[in-house]
Design a protein around this motif. Structure first.
Motif, PDB file in Angstrom:
ATOM      1  N   GLU A 494      -3.620  20.118  38.660  1.00  0.00           N
ATOM      2  CA  GLU A 494      -3.352  18.803  38.089  1.00  0.00           C
ATOM      3  C   GLU A 494      -2.783  17.823  39.118  1.00  0.00           C
ATOM      4  N   ILE A 495      -2.589  18.296  40.325  1.00  0.00           N
ATOM      5  CA  ILE A 495      -2.020  17.430  41.360  1.00  0.00           C
ATOM      6  C   ILE A 495      -2.860  16.175  41.531  1.00  0.00           C
ATOM      7  N   ILE A 496      -2.179  15.056  41.548  1.00  0.00           N
ATOM      8  CA  ILE A 496      -2.831  13.776  41.829  1.00  0.00           C
ATOM      9  C   ILE A 496      -2.713  13.513  43.337  1.00  0.00           C
ATOM     10  N   ILE A 497      -3.829  13.132  43.947  1.00  0.00           N
ATOM     11  CA  ILE A 497      -3.804  12.716  45.353  1.00  0.00           C
ATOM     12  C   ILE A 497      -4.122  11.229  45.380  1.00  0.00           C
ATOM     13  N   THR A 498      -3.138  10.415  45.717  1.00  0.00           N
ATOM     14  CA  THR A 498      -3.320   8.967  45.712  1.00  0.00           C
ATOM     15  C   THR A 498      -4.248   8.542  46.849  1.00  0.00           C
ATOM     16  N   ALA A 499      -4.671   7.291  46.808  1.00  0.00           N
ATOM     17  CA  ALA A 499      -5.535   6.760  47.868  1.00  0.00           C
ATOM     18  C   ALA A 499      -4.851   6.809  49.223  1.00  0.00           C
ATOM     19  N   GLY A 500      -3.517   6.833  49.227  1.00  0.00           N
ATOM     20  CA  GLY A 500      -2.764   6.931  50.475  1.00  0.00           C
ATOM     21  C   GLY A 500      -2.577   8.350  50.961  1.00  0.00           C
ATOM     22  N   ASP A 528      -5.203   9.422  40.703  1.00  0.00           N
ATOM     23  CA  ASP A 528      -6.052  10.139  41.646  1.00  0.00           C
ATOM     24  C   ASP A 528      -7.034   9.175  42.301  1.00  0.00           C
ATOM     25  N   ARG A 529      -6.999   9.134  43.636  1.00  0.00           N
ATOM     26  CA  ARG A 529      -7.836   8.239  44.439  1.00  0.00           C
ATOM     27  C   ARG A 529      -7.475   6.764  44.231  1.00  0.00           C
ATOM     28  N   ARG A 530      -6.365   6.503  43.577  1.00  0.00           N
ATOM     29  CA  ARG A 530      -5.973   5.128  43.255  1.00  0.00           C
ATOM     30  C   ARG A 530      -4.866   4.645  44.185  1.00  0.00           C
ATOM     31  N   LYS A 531      -4.649   3.317  44.195  1.00  0.00           N
ATOM     32  CA  LYS A 531      -3.687   2.701  45.110  1.00  0.00           C
ATOM     33  C   LYS A 531      -2.249   2.903  44.654  1.00  0.00           C
ATOM     34  N   PRO A 616      -7.752  17.186  17.193  1.00  0.00           N
ATOM     35  CA  PRO A 616      -8.961  16.580  16.619  1.00  0.00           C
ATOM     36  C   PRO A 616      -9.565  15.498  17.506  1.00  0.00           C
ATOM     37  N   GLY A 617      -8.727  14.753  18.181  1.00  0.00           N
ATOM     38  CA  GLY A 617      -9.231  13.687  19.051  1.00  0.00           C
ATOM     39  C   GLY A 617      -9.849  14.193  20.339  1.00  0.00           C
ATOM     40  N   GLY A 618      -9.583  15.466  20.673  1.00  0.00           N
ATOM     41  CA  GLY A 618     -10.160  16.074  21.866  1.00  0.00           C
ATOM     42  C   GLY A 618      -9.291  15.969  23.103  1.00  0.00           C
ATOM     43  N   GLU A 619      -8.183  15.221  22.999  1.00  0.00           N
ATOM     44  CA  GLU A 619      -7.330  15.048  24.182  1.00  0.00           C
ATOM     45  C   GLU A 619      -6.486  16.290  24.461  1.00  0.00           C
ATOM     46  N   LEU A 620      -6.210  17.079  23.408  1.00  0.00           N
ATOM     47  CA  LEU A 620      -5.435  18.309  23.546  1.00  0.00           C
ATOM     48  C   LEU A 620      -6.318  19.522  23.254  1.00  0.00           C
ATOM     49  N   PRO A 629      -9.222  15.401  32.120  1.00  0.00           N
ATOM     50  CA  PRO A 629     -10.532  14.778  32.349  1.00  0.00           C
ATOM     51  C   PRO A 629     -11.097  14.095  31.098  1.00  0.00           C
ATOM     52  N   ILE A 630     -10.812  14.660  29.923  1.00  0.00           N
ATOM     53  CA  ILE A 630     -11.290  14.060  28.673  1.00  0.00           C
ATOM     54  C   ILE A 630     -10.631  12.707  28.458  1.00  0.00           C
ATOM     55  N   VAL A 631      -9.324  12.651  28.695  1.00  0.00           N
ATOM     56  CA  VAL A 631      -8.591  11.401  28.515  1.00  0.00           C
ATOM     57  C   VAL A 631      -9.103  10.340  29.491  1.00  0.00           C
ATOM     58  N   VAL A 632      -9.321  10.744  30.730  1.00  0.00           N
ATOM     59  CA  VAL A 632      -9.832   9.801  31.741  1.00  0.00           C
ATOM     60  C   VAL A 632     -11.175   9.227  31.306  1.00  0.00           C
ATOM     61  N   LYS A 633     -12.022  10.097  30.758  1.00  0.00           N
ATOM     62  CA  LYS A 633     -13.344   9.643  30.315  1.00  0.00           C
ATOM     63  C   LYS A 633     -13.230   8.702  29.120  1.00  0.00           C
ATOM     64  N   GLN A 634     -12.347   9.048  28.169  1.00  0.00           N
ATOM     65  CA  GLN A 634     -12.174   8.226  26.965  1.00  0.00           C
ATOM     66  C   GLN A 634     -11.682   6.821  27.290  1.00  0.00           C
ATOM     67  N   TYR A 635     -10.786   6.733  28.252  1.00  0.00           N
ATOM     68  CA  TYR A 635     -10.130   5.449  28.546  1.00  0.00           C
ATOM     69  C   TYR A 635     -10.516   4.916  29.929  1.00  0.00           C
ATOM     70  N   GLU A 636     -11.726   5.181  30.322  1.00  0.00           N
ATOM     71  CA  GLU A 636     -12.187   4.811  31.655  1.00  0.00           C
ATOM     72  C   GLU A 636     -12.055   3.312  31.919  1.00  0.00           C
ATOM     73  N   GLU A 637     -12.481   2.483  30.958  1.00  0.00           N
ATOM     74  CA  GLU A 637     -12.416   1.037  31.152  1.00  0.00           C
ATOM     75  C   GLU A 637     -10.974   0.550  31.248  1.00  0.00           C
TER      76      GLU A 637
END
Length: 644
Positions: A494-500, A528-531, A616-620, A629-637
């Motif tokens: 689950e480690i996030i690697i920032t853009a830096g 992840d990959r973000r500023k 039920p929502g699929g996030e858990l 990854p499911i949450v990222v896909k759901q709220y991509e915009e």
């Protein structure tokens, strides 16, 4: 008898994976032996250069070696015991290099501490590594140290290398750099020589602290052989290198394995000159240093390349008329030509003209006209950025690896390069995909002389990472194509690697925010990959008793807390844009940010989601584990809007 693949003790030794022939058959050597070899070959050539008071100061390789020995004797005089650490915190400089290698010469461990670390994070690293001496850049770093110095269990002295020693109370002596370098004058050469001679290639010489999913960082134990073999093998992989003639700019954090190998140890193999950038490099002065130095090798984390791209696009947007048409035409030819070169096809007609009219001028303007190897590492980089630079004939080579394998595991090089892949395995190393699925995706594992000795004092975590056959399990998911190129397709951890390039463990930050803001049910860190880091927030709401799906109504406790803040919100919908609610959540985040170990680990933005995470929502998942990854896909915009 099986090989001893790992050892988590300070003074233990591991067996080396030396093969009968090939790259891994090279004779093992210590850092001290490698350094001496270089001095004997190019002792009078410049090794280190730093700009101070408007002029470049220089150390030859012989000067550098003598200063490292002086530092080693000073550490011994200050009480550094073998197999204990010297912690170094500050921006890249000759003193950083000298202290690092001086610690190794004296039989200790060079241990980098991120300059962005707060007092609590410094305290953990210092105590866990049994640091006996801290070398700090200036009063700013010293102030953080002094806040917690009474909690240090092994500290014997502090050295300040780029500032005067202030009149402060401290339980240990504080020396300035000149005083430190004189301090060991009466330590006999044979005492330092003994410390150097008893060290073995399979013993630890360096500690790299890397984040874990549950908070406290792990101390990755890097051996002499890890460093000398990996840097030599990497240097041999780079194109058209000439011993004694290469130039490298040092600006990335030396507490990171990438800078340790590329800035300090690969130059030792190449007899190269290292030029130190200004501390303001990442704030805008890096290009000025590049223009002065004109390096022959340049590594930029994705965020550095992105910043250069942003500035170049801004300049391009102001270009008009014929000049703009030529630039557009050249970039189209450049991208077509770059892919043609990768695929072994002839470049399109006009490519040579574009190179002369546009590409060569761009390289010169950036100070990269002599550069033979453009690289990126430490975090994923977008294909858009890679193709932007491909279009101007700056082919950025992705390098993949981690602290636990001393930096590089696979890399692209000119002539063996595929955009989107992280290249072919480093010579002399093994790579396999563990339990691949139908598409060939599985956990990336590697083995070889570059694999670390283990996590200091943590056998449990070491056994989780290094198996009984010596394979390092990366936690990354990838596949290998028919030609052996590795592609990263996901991350188990689950480690996030920032853009830096900074590793961020999300769970402790998320938990801290929830602790400081009791109306939050769930939250998920983005970055992840973000500023920068942002946060998706779910408020505590009622649940449908039959389906367990979250409802819009807030819980009574949440309503009560919000009423005390002046809010009239009774539902999630009403709360989403309520200024009182937003102000209350921001206060909780601000409180959590006070505990951040670095600026990169502070939450910058947040947004309340319209419903809580649920099964039920699929996030858990069924065990209520967050399916990121499911949450990222759901709220991509929504996520993209944070960074627009």
């Amino acid at each position: 008898m099986s090989l001893k693949h790992f050892d988590v003790t300070a003074d233990g030794e591991v067996d080396l994976k030396i093969t009968p022939d090939g790259a891994a058959s090279a004779e093992p050597i210590t850092v001290m032996q490698r350094f001496k070899e270089t001095v004997e070959k190019v002792g009078d050539r410049p090794a280190l250069c730093v700009s101070r008071d408007g002029a470049w100061q220089q150390w030859t390789w012989r000067d550098f070696y003598e200063d490292v020995k002086m530092a080693g004797r000073a550490f011994i005089k200050l009480g550094l015991d073998a197999h204990h650490a010297v912690g170094i915190i500050g921006f890249n400089s000759p003193e950083w290099f000298i202290a690092d290698l001086g610690a190794i010469f004296a039989g200790g461990f060079a241990t980098g501490i991120y300059t962005t670390n707060g007092p609590e994070a410094i305290e953990y690293v210092v105590n866990h590594s049994k640091t006996q001496i801290i070398v700090a850049e200036d009063k700013k770093q010293l102030d953080k140290i002094l806040q917690v110095h009474q909690n240090f269990e092994h500290l014997k002295a502090i050295v300040l290398y780029n500032d005067t020693v202030p009149d402060v109370e401290c339980t240990v002596p504080i020396l300035d750099w000149d005083e430190f370098m004189r301090h060991g004058a009466d330590v006999p050469d044979f005492e330092l020589g003994h410390r150097m001679s008893v060290q073995k290639p399979g013993q630890c010489c360096m500690l790299i602290y890397t984040s874990g999913t549950t908070g406290n960082p792990k101390g990755v134990m890097i051996t002499h052989d890890n460093v000398t073999w990996t840097s030599a093998t990497l240097a041999a992989s780079l194109p058209n290198m000439t011993f004694g003639k290469e130039h490298i700019v040092s600006y990335l954090p030396l507490s990171h394995i990438a800078a340790q190998i590329l800035d300090m140890h690969a130059p030792m193999i190449l007899g190269a000159t290292v030029w130190f950038a200004q501390p303001t490099a990442l704030k805008g002065t890096l290009v000025q240093t590049l223009q002065e130095v004109r390096p022959t090798v340049f590594l930029g984390v994705p965020r550095v390349w992105e910043k250069i791209e942003e500035k170049m696009r801004a300049v391009g947007s102001e270009t008009t008329g014929l000049k703009k048409k030529i630039g557009t035409w050249a970039k189209r030819k450049g991208l077509d030509g770059a892919y043609a070169i990768q695929q072994g096809r002839p470049v399109p007609s006009g490519w040579g003209v574009a190179k002369k009219l546009v590409f060569s001028k761009v390289r010169k303007a950036l100070g990269l006209d002599r550069c033979k190897f453009f690289a990126t590492a430490a975090a994923p980089i977008s294909k858009d950025t890679l193709e932007y630079f491909l279009s101007i004939n700056i082919p950025i080579m992705e390098v993949y690896g981690m602290s636990e394998n001393t930096g590089p595991q696979s890399l692209n090089i000119p002539g063996k390069h595929r955009t989107g892949s992280v290249g072919l395995p480093l010579a002399g190393t093994e790579l396999k995909i563990h339990e691949p699925d139908q598409d060939g995706n599985g956990e990336i594992c590697f083995r070889g002389r570059h694999i670390c000795k283990g996590y200091m004092y943590n056998e449990e975590k070491t056994r989780e990472s290094i198996d009984a056959e010596g394979w390092l399990h990366s936690g990354d998911i990838g596949r290998v194509d028919e030609d052996g190129y590795l592609y990263i397709t996901g991350r188990i951890k689950e480690i996030i690697i920032t853009a830096g390039g900074e590793n961020v463990a999300p769970v402790p930050i998320e938990n801290l925010v929830k602790e400081n803001c009791p109306i939050i049910s769930n939250c998920m860190l983005i970055g992840d990959r973000r500023k920068f880091l942002s946060l998706l927030v779910c408020l505590k709401s009622e649940v449908d008793p039959e389906t367990t799906a979250p409802l819009d109504e807030l819980t009574p406790q949440t309503i009560e807390i919000l009423e005390a803040q002046g809010s009239k919100a009774k539902t999630v919908t009403e709360a989403m844009d309520d200024e009182h609610v937003l102000k209350y959540i921001q206060a909780g985040i601000d409180e959590a940010n006070k505990h951040a170990v670095s600026r990169a680990q502070k939450v910058q933005k947040f947004k309340i989601l319209p419903r809580d995470f649920s099964v039920p929502g699929g996030e858990l998942g069924p065990t209520l584990k967050l399916r990121r990854p499911i949450v990222v896909k759901q709220y991509e915009e929504l996520i993209d809007s944070f960074y627009a």
